[in-house]
Design a protein around this motif. Sequence first.
Motif, short mmCIF file in Angstrom:
data_model
loop_
_atom_site.label_atom_id
_atom_site.label_comp_id
_atom_site.label_asym_id
_atom_site.label_seq_id
_atom_site.Cartn_x
_atom_site.Cartn_y
_atom_site.Cartn_z
N ASN B 225 0.85 -1.19 0.00
CA ASN B 225 0.00 0.00 0.00
C ASN B 225 0.88 1.24 0.00
OD1 ASN B 225 -2.70 -1.25 0.33
ND2 ASN B 225 -1.78 -1.98 2.23
N THR B 227 1.40 5.33 0.34
CA THR B 227 0.88 6.62 0.77
C THR B 227 1.88 7.68 0.33
OG1 THR B 227 -0.01 5.53 2.73
CG2 THR B 227 0.03 7.95 2.74
N THR B 235 -5.48 16.03 -5.79
CA THR B 235 -5.00 14.74 -5.28
C THR B 235 -5.48 13.58 -6.14
OG1 THR B 235 -6.87 14.85 -3.77
CG2 THR B 235 -4.71 15.36 -2.86
N GLN B 239 -3.37 11.00 -8.13
CA GLN B 239 -3.55 9.57 -7.88
C GLN B 239 -3.72 8.81 -9.20
OE1 GLN B 239 -7.37 8.37 -6.48
NE2 GLN B 239 -6.57 6.85 -5.04
N HIS B 251 -7.18 1.77 -4.86
CA HIS B 251 -7.45 1.52 -3.45
C HIS B 251 -6.17 1.20 -2.67
CE1 HIS B 251 -7.20 -2.53 -4.98
NE2 HIS B 251 -7.34 -3.05 -3.78
N ASN B 254 -2.81 5.97 -1.75
CA ASN B 254 -3.45 7.10 -1.07
C ASN B 254 -2.62 8.36 -1.26
OD1 ASN B 254 -5.28 8.50 0.45
ND2 ASN B 254 -4.41 7.89 2.42
N VAL B 256 -2.18 12.14 -0.09
CA VAL B 256 -2.55 13.01 1.04
C VAL B 256 -2.11 14.44 0.75
CG1 VAL B 256 -2.40 13.32 3.53
CG2 VAL B 256 -2.06 11.04 2.54
N ASP B 512 -7.66 13.17 2.21
CA ASP B 512 -6.91 12.42 1.22
C ASP B 512 -7.83 11.61 0.31
OD1 ASP B 512 -7.24 9.63 2.45
OD2 ASP B 512 -6.51 10.84 4.14
N THR B 513 -7.23 10.98 -0.67
CA THR B 513 -8.04 10.28 -1.69
C THR B 513 -8.71 9.02 -1.14
OG1 THR B 513 -6.05 9.13 -2.43
CG2 THR B 513 -6.69 11.10 -3.65
N HIS B 514 -8.27 8.53 0.00
CA HIS B 514 -8.94 7.37 0.58
C HIS B 514 -10.08 7.76 1.51
CE1 HIS B 514 -5.70 4.07 -0.24
NE2 HIS B 514 -6.29 4.53 -1.31
N SER B 515 -10.26 9.04 1.69
CA SER B 515 -11.26 9.49 2.65
C SER B 515 -12.40 10.28 2.03
CB SER B 515 -10.59 10.35 3.73
OG SER B 515 -9.50 9.66 4.29
#
Lengths: 162, 774, 289
Positions: B225, B227, B235, B239, B251, B254, B256, B512-515
């Motif tokens: 993964n 980050t 972002t 990404q 997925h 990430n 940030v 961030d892109t995961h949130s």
Amino acid sequence: MALRIPPRIPLRTTINGDPYELMVKPYQTLLEALRDEAGLTGTKEGCGNGNCGSCTVLFNGLPVNSCLVLAPEAQDGHIVTVEGLAKDGRLDPLQKAFSQHGALQCGICTPGFLMAARAILDSNPHPSEKVIRAGIAGNLCRCTGYDKIVRAIMAVARGEVD
Amino acid sequence: MTGRKEPRYVGKRVIKADALEKVTGAALFGADARLPGMLHGKVLRSPHPHARIRAIDCGKALELEGVKAVVTVADLPPFEEAKAAFGGELMIDQVHLRKLTIAHDKALFEGHAIAAVAATSPEVAEAALELIQVDYELLPVVENALDAMKEGAPLLHEDLYTDTLGERPKAPSNIASIIEGGWGDVDKGFAEADVVLEKSYETQMVHQGYIEPQACLASVDADGNVTVWVSTQGTFNAQRQLSALLMIPLHKLNVVPLEIGGGFGGKIYVMLETLAILLARKSGRPVKMVMTRAEVFRGTGPGSPAYIDVKIGAKRDGHLTACYAKMILDAGAFPGSPVAGAFMVGFAPYKMPHFKQEGYDVVTNKPRVQAYRAPGGTAVAFAVESALDQVAEALGIDPLELRRINAVEEGDLMTSGQKYNRIGLKQLLERVAQHPAWTQPSSGPNRGRGLALGAWQGAVLTTTAQVIANTDGTVTVVTGQVDVTGTRTTIQQMTAELLELPLELVKVNVVDTHSAPYTDLSAGSRTTYTMSVALKNGCQDLVAHMKRLAADLLSHPESKVRPEDVNYSNGRFWASRGSEQPSVSWREVAERSRTRGPLVGQGNSGRLPPAPTFAAHVADVEVDQETGKVRLLRYTCFQEVGKAINPQQVEGQMQGGAGQGIGWGLFEYYFYQQGKLLNPTFLDYRMPTALDLPMLDSVLVEVPASEGPFGARGVGEVPIVPPAAALANAIYRAVGVRMSRLPMTPENVYWALQEKGAGVTPRGHAPVSSSRGS
Amino acid sequence: MKLFEYAAPTDLAEALRLMQRGDGEVWAMAGGTDLIDQVRQRRKEPSLVLDLKRVPELQAYQGGPQGLRVGAAVPCRRISSDPLVKDRYPALAESAALVGSVQIQNRATLGGNICNAAPSADTAPALLVYEARALIAGPGGRREVPLDGFFLGPGKTALSSRDILLELRLPPPPAHSHSHYLRFIPREEMDIAVAGVASLLALDPGTGRCTRARIALGAVAPRPVRALEAEALLEGQVPTEALLREAAARAVQAAIPISDVRGSAEYRKALIEVLAYRTLEQCLQKLRS
């Protein structure tokens, strides 16, 4: 193969009123020592050769580009950075004025401008617009066109900000 | 959510949400990120503007103690297929972005990344760079677009064929594409004209000049993964680029956002990020990378240089009959100069019976350009607005009057051929006509006043935000929309206004892109306009959810309240009928989300029409005839802004854009010699200081945009469009010389004055730049 | 960047001892505003940087009827803000106030500006018109060198790699004289001089004749230079506007500029004429007012 690395030098200095004992590299700039050794990242590097003023700190009361001062030069010196502008939880009037007047946008140059502005007012509490502009001419801002920065400093000089 | 009321927060000078963090030095920018065990990455860059890379030997670098990883093009995952083009305003295709990130078989500009090293300290990393041996075969340099277009010019890309509407060319070329646009028959239009003016203009490569150099921190965990902490304008945009370059599914990647220390279009493509991730993956440790200022000048994407020919025809009464422009824009090493932006902007303020534009996108051995605030706009406006000033002079018509005669209004054609929706150019020019900056005489020897207009159509794209009611009644707006220009504050203002809640109850979180779900980048003057619509939808969605809960709270066993019978206003939900209890508070309803599920309003801007903007700048200058130095005496920016959500921030955008445009007009340019940049410092790349600019008076004119809850338009780009032309026109009025090249440095103005005075050309040295082979 | 060691000796003997490593290995530093940047850009590669700010001799500062002594490590800010310097050596005060931004001026020194020996050094033309002398300490003892012979070329001076510049000595300015420095830069700040001129005029109060004329040029030759022919033209004459214009035109003959990123040779020559006239004219105005 190993790089020959000169030994670190113990540096005793006062930063924002606090005593610091750091081990600095002889070739390290004061800017790098503040950020990397003292952990004070409020002071920014914009150019690394004294042309943008983002790294301005007060060194023994005078504004300097901390990228053009070697860390060991600060031996027994007094440094004030942006983190030291507010005192006892009270913001410096310049910090308030910059906020209220929209004198910052992206904010990367702001710490340097605040320190340069502090130095202007420390030496001349009632500067003219010309004196203000000359006092911040070593600081580059790309977002504001300086208008609101100058107005914010003028507001503090006129006592409009407590 | 009721009809129009006197706004409480929109239109107010609310202090920036991030001001306190920034004046105390607490805000974290790209270079402030750090992690335990972090390594320092450095990039080896080509010293040659054009060279074939025969071999790269990293053996010695890897032997240096403290070096943990070295990467070259060989470390990029194998290329599968071109999936997409990236960017915002200036697109780049996937193959070219790969080659831009790290040189493949050729170095195409001075500063092109060749390899990168991660080591335990910056010093070791720097020393390791010197141990990497690169075998270069030097190739002839293509310095500028005119040279690049010549028959037999050295080719940057053997596989680049000119993209035209016609048949596919047989041989490769440095001309990436030729496009055309317009309507009518310009030849006919020029034949009908009483005055026809034809001029050529030239602008140089310039840099956005953001004070924060590119910086990032990348970390890869044991499961792969990734980050990456970045300073970027988008972002999700970053990404997607990284995903495509490194073959990492979204997925597991990430991005940030840290505070961005200025972008202006220059922080849209990933650069260091790709290398940092490769190094982190290879070394198994986090890697931080920060560019030096010289690397920023040489290795990022500056603004495009341009050669523009303009031809304008007009009737004696001032009505334009035909307009034509040929624009050659230099993209740097890979296709993608802002031809489209230049097409959109130049003639946008004017009604034209006949109109034609031709644009050339040309590659040269310079850094690949990126967007720079209203990309293409400043150059083309310099040309068009300078030429129009001469048309006005030839016709004996006041320059403002000429523009008023021809100004577009709703229903007229945009340069794209579509119709304008509601615009406010006429109102803007009316304001100029009445303002002292225009009506007070400009007097004194060697002094003059110049006027120029600018236009920007405004990007749209997609914007999303989630509006969450917290259990204590406060509201969190969660969005992946990076705050480049103060949008956290305007989002807070608009949300409080839409929800009719106190401003203090609303907090905006840029995550961030995961949130957060996908949202497009912050660029092109699109964020506040599209966000206003996303927030309107999100707030409506949230209130609809809450009305359902409120209906339950307002119901009694004997009288059921249906959600559609609930009204919301000023923090209370009211049962319009059937209930004894008249209302329930926002907070009481919000508290219910503990048991009744999330209270989230989903906001999406959907498909929106553009909200075009216009600006008019008036400059008063004084010229030192003996040295050519131009002093700016007074400067006023007029702008039609739709509705200023936060007038202080709008003024900030106007002043900042004007400041950049003035720098472009008077001082700034890349000084190239044989493809090598000679001024990669803020000492010799001269951005205006506080002593070079006067107060920048800002006059806001509000004509609401056709769409959006408040009528806001994007305001960021257009203020950089008029300054160079306004200054050129002022210089002419001051000392009688027409400047056709930017920047109008003292030396350039001096030689123009000499030529005018003596009729000779005493130039032994190209005063602007040696990049034009004259 | 070369990874150097750092030493800050507190007495001259120790400083001189450390300098004896010599040959570019040791670089003396005062304000550091040039040196640190040059080291980072790899234009200099010292193994030891010798910070001389703590050596008392280099902090000497004394002004009076006998002239002015400025220690090599005295910051420009102190010089430019000294009322005595402003009064007696205005061109020096003006030029010291132009060495970079406020931040730079608080660090940059007169000695550093001179030893860096950039042809564009702002204080050099001013020091030349005052006929300043450099006091140098080296392995063989101390010596004084007239500044005119101090500059040898870009970055090159009369200092050997083992020497230390201690101070600059300015004789008292001639009676009934005035001096002025002007430089030309594209912006108002943060630029290096494209051209610079310092002028000094002394007049006989009785006859109005010029008793001394000094004109020195910056950024238009490998080193700061005097415009001797222009000076000679003025001396002994009663200055008129026409004469000043002729002298300014003649000053250009001393200029042998190069074309570079900051300006073309031709433009620099044109600027010299403008600046020479303006400085001379200003001196004359002051003297006659």
